[in-house]
Design an enzyme around this catalytic site. Sequence first.
Site, PDB file in Angstrom:
ATOM      1  N   ARG A  34     -21.905  23.655 -41.376  1.00 24.53           N
ATOM      2  CA  ARG A  34     -21.822  25.028 -41.886  1.00 24.53           C
ATOM      3  C   ARG A  34     -22.981  25.351 -42.809  1.00 24.53           C
ATOM      4  O   ARG A  34     -22.816  25.974 -43.856  1.00 24.53           O
ATOM      5  CB  ARG A  34     -20.499  25.231 -42.616  1.00 24.53           C
ATOM      6  CG  ARG A  34     -19.314  25.117 -41.692  1.00 24.53           C
ATOM      7  CD  ARG A  34     -18.040  25.447 -42.385  1.00 24.53           C
ATOM      8  NE  ARG A  34     -16.914  25.284 -41.473  1.00 24.53           N
ATOM      9  CZ  ARG A  34     -15.663  25.291 -41.861  1.00 24.53           C
ATOM     10  NH1 ARG A  34     -15.361  25.457 -43.130  1.00 24.53           N
ATOM     11  NH2 ARG A  34     -14.695  25.138 -40.980  1.00 24.53           N
ATOM     12  N   CYS A  35     -24.155  24.962 -42.408  1.00 26.42           N
ATOM     13  CA  CYS A  35     -25.372  25.130 -43.199  1.00 26.42           C
ATOM     14  C   CYS A  35     -26.298  26.089 -42.454  1.00 26.42           C
ATOM     15  O   CYS A  35     -26.258  26.164 -41.226  1.00 26.42           O
ATOM     16  CB  CYS A  35     -26.036  23.758 -43.359  1.00 26.42           C
ATOM     17  SG  CYS A  35     -27.635  23.740 -44.184  1.00 26.42           S
ATOM     18  N   GLY A  36     -27.130  26.785 -43.177  1.00 22.29           N
ATOM     19  CA  GLY A  36     -28.115  27.645 -42.536  1.00 22.29           C
ATOM     20  C   GLY A  36     -29.068  26.862 -41.653  1.00 22.29           C
ATOM     21  O   GLY A  36     -29.714  27.427 -40.769  1.00 22.29           O
ATOM     22  N   THR A  38     -28.041  24.282 -39.757  1.00 20.92           N
ATOM     23  CA  THR A  38     -27.262  23.649 -38.693  1.00 20.92           C
ATOM     24  C   THR A  38     -27.904  23.817 -37.312  1.00 20.92           C
ATOM     25  O   THR A  38     -27.821  22.889 -36.496  1.00 20.92           O
ATOM     26  CB  THR A  38     -25.806  24.158 -38.716  1.00 20.92           C
ATOM     27  OG1 THR A  38     -25.239  23.828 -39.991  1.00 20.92           O
ATOM     28  CG2 THR A  38     -24.975  23.539 -37.618  1.00 20.92           C
TER      29      THR A  38
END
Length: 164
Positions: A34-36, A38
Amino acid sequence: MNLSDIAVTTLDGRATTLGEHAGRALLVVNVASRCGMTPQYSGLERLQQRYAERGLTVIGFPCNQFMGQEPGTNEEIAQFCASTYGVSFPMMDKVEVNGPGAHPVFAALTQVADATGDAGDVAWNFEKWVLGADGVPVARFRSRTEPESAEVVAAIEAVLPGPS
């Protein structure tokens, strides 16, 4: 520094070591769902497909230390990686990469300097380390460096054990 004997656990709970990949170059990455950043999973998977026959294995270590961006269970992480990005490379159990609870692999890898000469804590998700087929780290790339960037590819190609 040889990381081959450090115990790790796969996402499905199997105990092993990085030595399971002895004789292969490794690209070790701390990952999050859930990371930018990803979408870097796509580039990591392309590297796995492109270089597997020449002796590269990408290995992902999920980590929830950065703003809770990997909150899922191992099963949820595996499902997300397979269904969203088609990840075929080995994924390890969720670990901590910094602090007193840092997994021994990352306690060792954080001693490796990046291109600017900076070692130390992992700054964010998707930091990358290239290890030679002998298990020795040869390069470190920070999160914003894309997996398929020229510098990562050059570092990988320099340590591949197989013919070009």
